[in-house]
Design a protein around this motif. Structure first.
Motif, PDB file in Angstrom:
ATOM      1  N   ASN A  13       2.928  -6.159   6.492  1.00 33.67           N
ATOM      2  CA  ASN A  13       2.095  -7.099   5.743  1.00 33.67           C
ATOM      3  C   ASN A  13       2.167  -6.790   4.246  1.00 33.67           C
ATOM      4  O   ASN A  13       1.908  -5.672   3.822  1.00 33.67           O
ATOM      5  CB  ASN A  13       0.648  -6.994   6.238  1.00 33.67           C
ATOM      6  N   PRO A  14       2.489  -7.804   3.422  1.00 33.95           N
ATOM      7  CA  PRO A  14       2.583  -7.582   1.965  1.00 33.95           C
ATOM      8  C   PRO A  14       1.251  -7.131   1.349  1.00 33.95           C
ATOM      9  O   PRO A  14       1.233  -6.357   0.394  1.00 33.95           O
ATOM     10  CB  PRO A  14       3.003  -8.925   1.404  1.00 33.95           C
ATOM     11  N   LYS A  15       0.144  -7.616   1.895  1.00 39.00           N
ATOM     12  CA  LYS A  15      -1.160  -7.208   1.359  1.00 39.00           C
ATOM     13  C   LYS A  15      -1.442  -5.739   1.659  1.00 39.00           C
ATOM     14  O   LYS A  15      -2.112  -5.062   0.882  1.00 39.00           O
ATOM     15  CB  LYS A  15      -2.270  -8.091   1.913  1.00 39.00           C
ATOM     16  N   PHE A  16      -0.923  -5.233   2.768  1.00 37.06           N
ATOM     17  CA  PHE A  16      -1.072  -3.814   3.073  1.00 37.06           C
ATOM     18  C   PHE A  16      -0.330  -2.985   2.037  1.00 37.06           C
ATOM     19  O   PHE A  16      -0.841  -1.988   1.528  1.00 37.06           O
ATOM     20  CB  PHE A  16      -0.560  -3.501   4.473  1.00 37.06           C
ATOM     21  N   HIS A  17       0.869  -3.420   1.671  1.00 34.91           N
ATOM     22  CA  HIS A  17       1.651  -2.706   0.654  1.00 34.91           C
ATOM     23  C   HIS A  17       0.948  -2.760  -0.704  1.00 34.91           C
ATOM     24  O   HIS A  17       0.942  -1.780  -1.444  1.00 34.91           O
ATOM     25  CB  HIS A  17       3.069  -3.276   0.558  1.00 34.91           C
ATOM     26  N   GLU A  18       0.353  -3.906  -1.001  1.00 32.36           N
ATOM     27  CA  GLU A  18      -0.407  -4.036  -2.247  1.00 32.36           C
ATOM     28  C   GLU A  18      -1.607  -3.088  -2.239  1.00 32.36           C
ATOM     29  O   GLU A  18      -1.890  -2.413  -3.235  1.00 32.36           O
ATOM     30  CB  GLU A  18      -0.883  -5.487  -2.402  1.00 32.36           C
ATOM     31  N   LEU A  19      -2.317  -3.035  -1.120  1.00 32.69           N
ATOM     32  CA  LEU A  19      -3.467  -2.141  -0.976  1.00 32.69           C
ATOM     33  C   LEU A  19      -3.056  -0.684  -1.180  1.00 32.69           C
ATOM     34  O   LEU A  19      -3.689   0.045  -1.948  1.00 32.69           O
ATOM     35  CB  LEU A  19      -4.113  -2.318   0.399  1.00 32.69           C
ATOM     36  N   VAL A  20      -2.003  -0.278  -0.510  1.00 26.90           N
ATOM     37  CA  VAL A  20      -1.536   1.109  -0.621  1.00 26.90           C
ATOM     38  C   VAL A  20      -1.118   1.418  -2.055  1.00 26.90           C
ATOM     39  O   VAL A  20      -1.475   2.469  -2.608  1.00 26.90           O
ATOM     40  CB  VAL A  20      -0.369   1.374   0.358  1.00 26.90           C
ATOM     41  N   ARG A  21      -0.399   0.496  -2.681  1.00 23.17           N
ATOM     42  CA  ARG A  21       0.074   0.707  -4.055  1.00 23.17           C
ATOM     43  C   ARG A  21      -1.106   0.835  -5.035  1.00 23.17           C
ATOM     44  O   ARG A  21      -1.169   1.774  -5.827  1.00 23.17           O
ATOM     45  CB  ARG A  21       0.992  -0.443  -4.473  1.00 23.17           C
ATOM     46  N   LYS A  22      -2.057  -0.081  -4.943  1.00 23.61           N
ATOM     47  CA  LYS A  22      -3.202  -0.055  -5.856  1.00 23.61           C
ATOM     48  C   LYS A  22      -4.085   1.171  -5.623  1.00 23.61           C
ATOM     49  O   LYS A  22      -4.540   1.807  -6.577  1.00 23.61           O
ATOM     50  CB  LYS A  22      -4.035  -1.325  -5.701  1.00 23.61           C
ATOM     51  N   ARG A  23      -4.339   1.473  -4.357  1.00 23.26           N
ATOM     52  CA  ARG A  23      -5.198   2.617  -4.035  1.00 23.26           C
ATOM     53  C   ARG A  23      -4.546   3.923  -4.480  1.00 23.26           C
ATOM     54  O   ARG A  23      -5.207   4.792  -5.052  1.00 23.26           O
ATOM     55  CB  ARG A  23      -5.489   2.631  -2.537  1.00 23.26           C
ATOM     56  N   THR A  24      -3.257   4.049  -4.263  1.00 26.22           N
ATOM     57  CA  THR A  24      -2.539   5.251  -4.667  1.00 26.22           C
ATOM     58  C   THR A  24      -2.531   5.397  -6.181  1.00 26.22           C
ATOM     59  O   THR A  24      -2.779   6.487  -6.708  1.00 26.22           O
ATOM     60  CB  THR A  24      -1.106   5.236  -4.122  1.00 26.22           C
ATOM     61  N   ARG A  25      -2.275   4.308  -6.887  1.00 21.55           N
ATOM     62  CA  ARG A  25      -2.241   4.349  -8.348  1.00 21.55           C
ATOM     63  C   ARG A  25      -3.598   4.781  -8.905  1.00 21.55           C
ATOM     64  O   ARG A  25      -3.676   5.638  -9.787  1.00 21.55           O
ATOM     65  CB  ARG A  25      -1.855   2.986  -8.918  1.00 21.55           C
ATOM     66  N   LEU A  26      -4.671   4.220  -8.364  1.00 18.68           N
ATOM     67  CA  LEU A  26      -6.002   4.586  -8.841  1.00 18.68           C
ATOM     68  C   LEU A  26      -6.321   6.043  -8.504  1.00 18.68           C
ATOM     69  O   LEU A  26      -6.815   6.790  -9.360  1.00 18.68           O
ATOM     70  CB  LEU A  26      -7.068   3.662  -8.242  1.00 18.68           C
ATOM     71  N   PHE A  91     -10.513  -3.114  -2.769  1.00 12.42           N
ATOM     72  CA  PHE A  91      -9.730  -2.501  -1.691  1.00 12.42           C
ATOM     73  C   PHE A  91     -10.247  -2.948  -0.333  1.00 12.42           C
ATOM     74  O   PHE A  91      -9.471  -3.187   0.593  1.00 12.42           O
ATOM     75  CB  PHE A  91      -9.759  -0.981  -1.778  1.00 12.42           C
ATOM     76  N   GLU A  92     -11.548  -3.065  -0.203  1.00  8.80           N
ATOM     77  CA  GLU A  92     -12.133  -3.499   1.074  1.00  8.80           C
ATOM     78  C   GLU A  92     -11.743  -4.946   1.378  1.00  8.80           C
ATOM     79  O   GLU A  92     -11.448  -5.283   2.520  1.00  8.80           O
ATOM     80  CB  GLU A  92     -13.656  -3.344   1.032  1.00  8.80           C
ATOM     81  N   GLU A  93     -11.713  -5.785   0.356  1.00  6.26           N
ATOM     82  CA  GLU A  93     -11.303  -7.177   0.557  1.00  6.26           C
ATOM     83  C   GLU A  93      -9.844  -7.261   1.008  1.00  6.26           C
ATOM     84  O   GLU A  93      -9.510  -8.024   1.918  1.00  6.26           O
ATOM     85  CB  GLU A  93     -11.527  -7.998  -0.716  1.00  6.26           C
ATOM     86  N   LEU A  94      -8.983  -6.486   0.377  1.00  8.28           N
ATOM     87  CA  LEU A  94      -7.579  -6.458   0.802  1.00  8.28           C
ATOM     88  C   LEU A  94      -7.456  -5.949   2.234  1.00  8.28           C
ATOM     89  O   LEU A  94      -6.684  -6.494   3.030  1.00  8.28           O
ATOM     90  CB  LEU A  94      -6.749  -5.565  -0.130  1.00  8.28           C
ATOM     91  N   ASN A  95      -8.223  -4.932   2.561  1.00  8.40           N
ATOM     92  CA  ASN A  95      -8.209  -4.389   3.921  1.00  8.40           C
ATOM     93  C   ASN A  95      -8.641  -5.449   4.934  1.00  8.40           C
ATOM     94  O   ASN A  95      -8.014  -5.611   5.984  1.00  8.40           O
ATOM     95  CB  ASN A  95      -9.120  -3.163   3.999  1.00  8.40           C
ATOM     96  N   LYS A  96      -9.706  -6.180   4.627  1.00  8.79           N
ATOM     97  CA  LYS A  96     -10.175  -7.240   5.519  1.00  8.79           C
ATOM     98  C   LYS A  96      -9.120  -8.327   5.675  1.00  8.79           C
ATOM     99  O   LYS A  96      -8.924  -8.862   6.777  1.00  8.79           O
ATOM    100  CB  LYS A  96     -11.473  -7.843   4.988  1.00  8.79           C
ATOM    101  N   ASP A  97      -8.437  -8.682   4.564  1.00 11.16           N
ATOM    102  CA  ASP A  97      -7.374  -9.684   4.644  1.00 11.16           C
ATOM    103  C   ASP A  97      -6.246  -9.223   5.556  1.00 11.16           C
ATOM    104  O   ASP A  97      -5.728 -10.004   6.362  1.00 11.16           O
ATOM    105  CB  ASP A  97      -6.807  -9.970   3.245  1.00 11.16           C
ATOM    106  N   VAL A  98      -5.858  -7.965   5.437  1.00  5.57           N
ATOM    107  CA  VAL A  98      -4.787  -7.424   6.288  1.00  5.57           C
ATOM    108  C   VAL A  98      -5.206  -7.496   7.747  1.00  5.57           C
ATOM    109  O   VAL A  98      -4.445  -7.963   8.607  1.00  5.57           O
ATOM    110  CB  VAL A  98      -4.426  -5.981   5.892  1.00  5.57           C
ATOM    111  N   VAL A  99      -6.408  -7.037   8.054  1.00 12.99           N
ATOM    112  CA  VAL A  99      -6.883  -7.039   9.454  1.00 12.99           C
ATOM    113  C   VAL A  99      -6.928  -8.469   9.980  1.00 12.99           C
ATOM    114  O   VAL A  99      -6.486  -8.742  11.105  1.00 12.99           O
ATOM    115  CB  VAL A  99      -8.278  -6.364   9.545  1.00 12.99           C
ATOM    116  N   ARG A 100      -7.457  -9.382   9.178  1.00 18.30           N
ATOM    117  CA  ARG A 100      -7.556 -10.779   9.602  1.00 18.30           C
ATOM    118  C   ARG A 100      -6.169 -11.366   9.889  1.00 18.30           C
ATOM    119  O   ARG A 100      -5.963 -12.006  10.914  1.00 18.30           O
ATOM    120  CB  ARG A 100      -8.275 -11.579   8.525  1.00 18.30           C
ATOM    121  N   GLU A 101      -5.214 -11.109   8.996  1.00 11.82           N
ATOM    122  CA  GLU A 101      -3.863 -11.652   9.186  1.00 11.82           C
ATOM    123  C   GLU A 101      -3.147 -11.026  10.372  1.00 11.82           C
ATOM    124  O   GLU A 101      -2.416 -11.693  11.085  1.00 11.82           O
ATOM    125  CB  GLU A 101      -3.043 -11.456   7.907  1.00 11.82           C
TER     126      GLU A 101
END
Length: 104
Positions: A13-26, A91-101
């Motif tokens: 999932n592209p949103k999972f990759h976005e979540l990981v990238r943003k969370r890691t950067r922060l 991050f929680e919103e991205l996580n919810k989007d990933v789970v939903r998708e």
């Protein structure tokens, strides 16, 4: 759907990759700030202790080291709060989007 298939869908999932990238950067940015402040403080303690022994004012028993040390602690708390803000927000919103998708 099996667990391994679910995990694979999450990983793709592209949103999972976005979540990981943003969370890691922060996390890396905040860690570098905290560690830089802490190790900078330790280097001053080790190599220039007179700087921290300097009284805040003439005749004062309070030294420069006390507010500097307190500032490091306060900055660490604030950065923890900043991380929590992002973790419980974007991050929680991205996580919810990933789970939903993935579960659709």
């Amino acid at each position: 759907m099996s667990d391994s298939a679910t995990y694979e869908r999450v990983r793709q999932n592209p949103k999972f990759h976005e979540l990981v990238r943003k969370r890691t950067r922060l996390a890396v940015t905040l860690s570098v700030i905290v560690l830089g402040a802490y190790y900078g403080f330790m280097m001053i303690v080790a190599f220039a202790p007179d700087v921290l022994r300097t009284p805040l004012s003439q005749g004062s028993t309070l030294t420069v080291g006390v507010p500097v040390g307190a500032a490091i602690i306060v900055v660490s708390w604030l950065l923890t709060g900043l991380y929590s803000h992002f973790a419980n927000g974007a991050f929680e919103e991205l996580n919810k989007d990933v789970v939903r998708e993935v579960l659709e």
